[in-house]
Design a protein around this motif. Structure first.
Motif, short mmCIF file in Angstrom:
data_model
loop_
_atom_site.label_atom_id
_atom_site.label_comp_id
_atom_site.label_asym_id
_atom_site.label_seq_id
_atom_site.Cartn_x
_atom_site.Cartn_y
_atom_site.Cartn_z
N GLN A 14 92.41 77.87 -37.65
CA GLN A 14 91.79 77.57 -38.82
C GLN A 14 91.46 76.03 -38.95
O GLN A 14 90.75 75.37 -39.82
N THR A 15 92.08 75.05 -38.02
CA THR A 15 91.73 73.88 -37.92
C THR A 15 90.92 73.37 -36.81
O THR A 15 90.99 74.21 -35.84
N LYS A 16 90.37 72.29 -36.91
CA LYS A 16 89.76 71.69 -35.68
C LYS A 16 90.01 70.36 -35.39
O LYS A 16 89.59 69.72 -34.18
N ARG A 17 91.12 69.67 -35.92
CA ARG A 17 91.49 68.52 -35.55
C ARG A 17 93.09 68.55 -35.83
O ARG A 17 93.57 69.16 -36.45
N GLY A 18 93.52 67.41 -35.02
CA GLY A 18 94.92 67.03 -35.04
C GLY A 18 95.31 65.99 -34.24
O GLY A 18 94.47 65.10 -34.33
N VAL A 19 96.78 65.48 -34.32
CA VAL A 19 97.15 64.34 -33.79
C VAL A 19 98.10 64.65 -32.63
O VAL A 19 99.14 65.60 -33.04
N LEU A 20 97.97 64.11 -31.52
CA LEU A 20 99.01 64.51 -30.70
C LEU A 20 99.96 63.24 -30.65
O LEU A 20 99.47 62.05 -30.36
N SER A 21 101.18 63.44 -30.91
CA SER A 21 101.91 62.42 -30.99
C SER A 21 103.06 62.26 -29.92
O SER A 21 103.42 63.50 -29.29
N LEU A 22 103.27 61.30 -29.03
CA LEU A 22 103.73 60.93 -27.84
C LEU A 22 104.88 59.69 -28.14
O LEU A 22 104.89 59.08 -29.13
N ILE A 23 105.70 59.47 -27.00
CA ILE A 23 106.67 58.38 -27.02
C ILE A 23 106.10 57.54 -25.58
O ILE A 23 106.05 58.18 -24.83
#
Length: 59
Positions: A23-32
């Motif tokens: 349903q989505t096309k975008r996101g945020v990859l969160s890292l340390i």
């Protein structure tokens, strides 16, 4: 090898994950980072249900 999830009440089922990817096309990859500092990378993604593959791209 993996740590136990701290906020396990927010864990998504496999079906919920698939629906979210479809349903989505975008996101945020969160890292340390190396110094322990958190950061996020905006990404686009496409999920192919037939092949069960997710393609990620960023710029």
């Amino acid at each position: 090898m993996y740590r136990k999830m701290r906020r396990f009440k927010q864990k998504l089922t496999e079906n919920e994950c698939i629906e979210l990817l479809k349903q989505t096309k975008r996101g945020v990859l969160s890292l340390i980072g190396d110094e322990g500092y958190p950061y996020g990378i905006p990404i686009n993604h496409w999920f192919c249900e037939k092949k069960w593959q997710t393609i990620f791209s960023w710029s």
